[in-house]
Design a protein around this motif. Sequence first.
Motif, PDB file in Angstrom:
ATOM      1  N   LYS A  37      27.970  32.146  54.080  1.00 26.74           N
ATOM      2  CA  LYS A  37      28.689  32.548  53.038  1.00 26.74           C
ATOM      3  C   LYS A  37      29.071  31.414  52.191  1.00 26.74           C
ATOM      4  CE  LYS A  37      32.330  35.375  50.941  1.00 26.74           C
ATOM      5  NZ  LYS A  37      33.341  36.270  51.074  1.00 26.74           N
ATOM      6  N   ASP A 140      40.829  44.435  50.363  1.00 25.49           N
ATOM      7  CA  ASP A 140      39.565  44.734  49.810  1.00 25.49           C
ATOM      8  C   ASP A 140      38.647  45.635  50.539  1.00 25.49           C
ATOM      9  OD1 ASP A 140      37.744  44.561  47.552  1.00 25.49           O
ATOM     10  OD2 ASP A 140      36.884  42.774  48.002  1.00 25.49           O
ATOM     11  N   ASP A 159      34.562  40.021  54.803  1.00 26.91           N
ATOM     12  CA  ASP A 159      35.165  39.671  53.369  1.00 26.91           C
ATOM     13  C   ASP A 159      36.360  39.527  53.068  1.00 26.91           C
ATOM     14  OD1 ASP A 159      35.363  38.679  50.917  1.00 26.91           O
ATOM     15  OD2 ASP A 159      34.240  40.295  49.976  1.00 26.91           O
ATOM     16  N   GLY A 161      38.172  37.647  51.420  1.00 25.38           N
ATOM     17  CA  GLY A 161      38.502  36.865  50.389  1.00 25.38           C
ATOM     18  C   GLY A 161      39.560  37.304  49.480  1.00 25.38           C
TER      19      GLY A 161
HETATM   20 MG    MG Z   1      35.234  38.951  48.469  1.00 25.70          MG
END
Ligand code: MG
Length: 273
Positions: A37, A140, A159, A161
């Motif tokens: 990533k 998320d 993820d 993030g």
């Molecule tokens: Mg993300």
Amino acid sequence: GSVVADFEVKDMIGKGGFGQVYVASHVSSEKEKVALKYIIKHRQDRYLNIDGHSRPMLAEVAIMLRLMKAPQCPNIIRLHDWIENESDCTLILEYPESCQTLDRYITDTLDMNENKARRLMRQLVQAVRFCVERGVFHGDIHARNILVTTPRLELKLIDFGCAWPVTRMPFYSWKYQGARCYTPPEILRHPKFFPSMANIWAIGIVLYEIMHGRLPFYDRQSIMVGDLHLNPTLSSACQDLISKCLIRNPVRRILLHQVEEHQWFNATSPNAV
Ligand code: MG
Ligand code: ADP
Ligand code: MG
């Protein structure tokens, strides 16, 4: 040479706002595939100084390191390593054999049933439980941030993030940035609302999506006031669980431990194929 040079980069498998994800294989150990990533550093990136690290680290990395400490959770994607410089950061992530994102899996699976859904949801709830125990809020949860392997139906949450350490959340200028269609009403109303109940809403959206092949709400208006249309052929336990995750008032919404103890997880559905 950089560590990235140790990898033979193959296909691009994901493209986000500030980077891409590639599948790659390690040159020396041949077989082992990884996901790279690649994140372009950005002024808005969040850095965290947690867990006794000597310097602030990119929040996504800091959070994942906390989750990687033993004992690990099989339902959270592993971070093998990362490479960072001033302009970018590359995460070297576990790439599960024969995996696809949950949204693809839902579209491709014509014989979906409650038993399959239960297998997946058990693992999603386990991943969220593990995050809670490590003081991590994912922030998320949605079908593109969930990987499913076939035919074994192992689930991996990916993820981080948008994730935050729970204890720090009230002290930062926190703003929930999860996917819009999975965002609960209280967050749409107050983007800085303490978001601990947002995960449960997102879990309800994911279960709805698995069982209906589409989302319950597509815009702000329907999230706020729209009717929840449940397929009446679903078991009553399944309908009950979805409805309770999607209670609009976060104070009345079902809690994580109540989700875990919900009767749907014990049932063997009569209408399962
Ligand atoms: Mg993300
Ligand atoms: P973004 O923050 O840009 O959304 P993600 O971490 O969600 O980035 O990755 C984007 C996409 O790349 C995912 O939706 C998924 O399709 C794919 N992907 C990411 N990590 C992995 C992984 N470890 N293994 C397989 N596919 C992955
Ligand atoms: Mg994502």
